[in-house]
Design an enzyme around this catalytic site. Sequence first.
Site, PDB file in Angstrom:
ATOM      1  N   ARG A  80       0.863  -1.183   0.000  1.00 16.54           N
ATOM      2  CA  ARG A  80       0.000   0.000   0.000  1.00 16.54           C
ATOM      3  C   ARG A  80       0.900   1.234   0.000  1.00 16.54           C
ATOM      4  NH1 ARG A  80      -5.234  -1.747   1.896  1.00 16.54           N
ATOM      5  NH2 ARG A  80      -5.758   0.405   2.397  1.00 16.54           N
ATOM      6  N   TYR A  93     -12.340  10.772  12.500  1.00 19.18           N
ATOM      7  CA  TYR A  93     -11.616   9.597  12.972  1.00 19.18           C
ATOM      8  C   TYR A  93     -10.222   9.520  12.388  1.00 19.18           C
ATOM      9  CZ  TYR A  93     -13.376   7.971   8.481  1.00 19.18           C
ATOM     10  OH  TYR A  93     -13.704   7.865   7.148  1.00 19.18           O
ATOM     11  N   GLY A 134      -3.585  10.255   2.969  1.00 19.67           N
ATOM     12  CA  GLY A 134      -4.363  11.356   2.393  1.00 19.67           C
ATOM     13  C   GLY A 134      -5.385  10.930   1.362  1.00 19.67           C
ATOM     14  N   ARG A 326       3.277  -1.194   4.136  1.00 23.28           N
ATOM     15  CA  ARG A 326       2.818   0.163   3.834  1.00 23.28           C
ATOM     16  C   ARG A 326       4.002   1.102   3.623  1.00 23.28           C
ATOM     17  NH1 ARG A 326      -1.124  -2.228   6.784  1.00 23.28           N
ATOM     18  NH2 ARG A 326      -3.259  -1.652   6.227  1.00 23.28           N
ATOM     19  N   ASP A 588     -19.070   6.034  59.422  1.00 25.29           N
ATOM     20  CA  ASP A 588     -20.416   5.673  59.862  1.00 25.29           C
ATOM     21  C   ASP A 588     -20.580   5.869  61.368  1.00 25.29           C
ATOM     22  OD1 ASP A 588     -23.068   4.316  59.420  1.00 25.29           O
ATOM     23  OD2 ASP A 588     -22.167   2.868  60.801  1.00 25.29           O
TER      24      ASP A 588
END
Length: 626
Positions: A80, A93, A134, A326, A588
């Site tokens: 990629r 996101y 992008g 990538r 208490d």
Amino acid sequence: MFRGCRSSFAAAAAPVFRRACIHCTLADTCSPQPAPTPAPGRLPAEASPDLGSTSRFASRPLPFSAFLTDAFGRQHNYLRISLTEKCNLRCQYCMPEDGVQLTPRSQLLTAEEIVTLARLFVREGVDKIRLTGGEPLIRPDVQHIVGRLRQLENLKTIAVTTNGINLAKLLPGLKTAGLDLLNVSLDTLVPAKFEFIARRRGFHKVIEGIDKAIDLGYDPVKVNCVVMRGVNEDELLDFVEFTATKPVDVRFIEYMPFDGNKWNFKKMVSYQEMLSVIRQRWPELQNLPSEDSGTAKAYKVPGFRGQIGFITSMSEHFCGSCNRLRLTADGNLKVCLFGNTEVSLRDVMRSGATEEELLEIVGAAVGRKKKQHAGMFNISQMKNRPMILIEGEVAASAVKPTVPVPEGRVFRKAVLPGRVVPLPLGGVEGWAAGRGVRAYVVAPGNGGRAEDSAKQGPAEPEGLTHLDGRGMAVMVDVGGKPDSLRTAVARATVRLGERAFGLLREGALKKGDALCTARLAGISAAKMTPHLIPLCHPVPLHRVDVCLDLDPARLAVVVTATCAAHGKTGVEMEALVATSMAALTLYDMCKAVSHDIVLEDIRLVSKTGGQRGDFHRPGKDPSNTP
């Protein structure tokens, strides 16, 4: 020429960067895998021509590249490539709210550099390339790049992930250039909501782009939808209906944590939850077979023209079949979308490296790829690029921080420790020395000072042991732990005020002996800890001691609880529960006199025993009360 083989140096160095189990997130369960066997027939290094030459590669088929095969046998045939960091949308996101800085144009990969790297990867076995951003379609030479890639021998598939704004206008030219597959990001079917999510208008342009793709024969057109609770999870059924008459493959993507997107587990809608909602409307929903390396779990409503899928990166990761690498727009190689280790191939190329040296860098990075990502909660705490600066399954928005070196990003030359991908050892003496080639890890803290990071090393985030990979609460399995002596001391302070403290000291409280009652309550609570704290193991306590000491200077009572047991797990929770219950009982007993009572500074003072070692809070000796 280099497919399936390494130089003599690389073969010797292989164990250095192939021992991925050392850095694996499942280091205690996985076992080292042998590096792929080198293939014979490599030309001598001195006979190698410059980068980009085609004569160095044999024409005959060779085994899949050892450089693109990791320590777990995963073959990476899918690359990629991010063409740009810019985008014409600002999706929530994907882009941090305060934006990011753009990398100077001179530091981005040129078209020629993109094609050169693509050619190298294709010759090593990559047969699919996806262009991302992008937003890739705002790069002026995108059609030229697609055409150049189409000329690469053995490249089977060229795909693009786009936000669809410019798709209708550019797609005819891209199809002519050789574009095979198309993914369009669309997170809503409501125009007003589109503008809210993307912070820009453009819904109708995206729909026009999808229709144009269908008209041009793309079948299916994949539509990526990031599902976020409170934003668009109410449109699940509408997106399924979208597949009724159109040849589209809607892929619902679990909301993923990236730097700056303010990820929250509560906003994530899991695959199982989405599937349950859809099956309530279409109980006949069919599960379709998936590719071995596919990311999506595929389904189809019988009779519908299209289909749907789920990308379950968070709840049910698919790391075991990952075949993706990538390349960022500034030329950094990322071997894992969620990893924060990168190595700059741009710097390697521009330093004058040969193709062989470039492959050694790639092989080192791939060889250190971990077995799986760190899990959604650990990922959310890790420093990583914003989605816009990586790409991923979604195309979205904006801009980038790289120059000057941003806070938290550490750059060091040559061989790097920890999670940083190393340059080959031999390169230090040769081409890499003094050429400024950088490999780095995005790590929190230290303001980007390499000298500090070299001392401390980049630390992995601590895991949450009571959560599984899907974020579900689980009880930790301690069956394999050895028995040992465990002790813990906890402490709290109860500020009573002047009147209540005076009555307590004089034994004049109407409810009776508050100190004795509180002590008994603390001891009883320690023994009840597994009933009060759901995931605590029952522990055979052989000592519980609760002491209450008066502190006149602060008009307070200091509660100290000590617990001890011989077992497989610690007793700090027992000590903390005993301390807390004793303090609450004091409240208490005294509340009838005054409600201006403050419980404060409940803390673990010390613990001993266990695999993580002892803990002692700095200060006074924990065995002594104030």
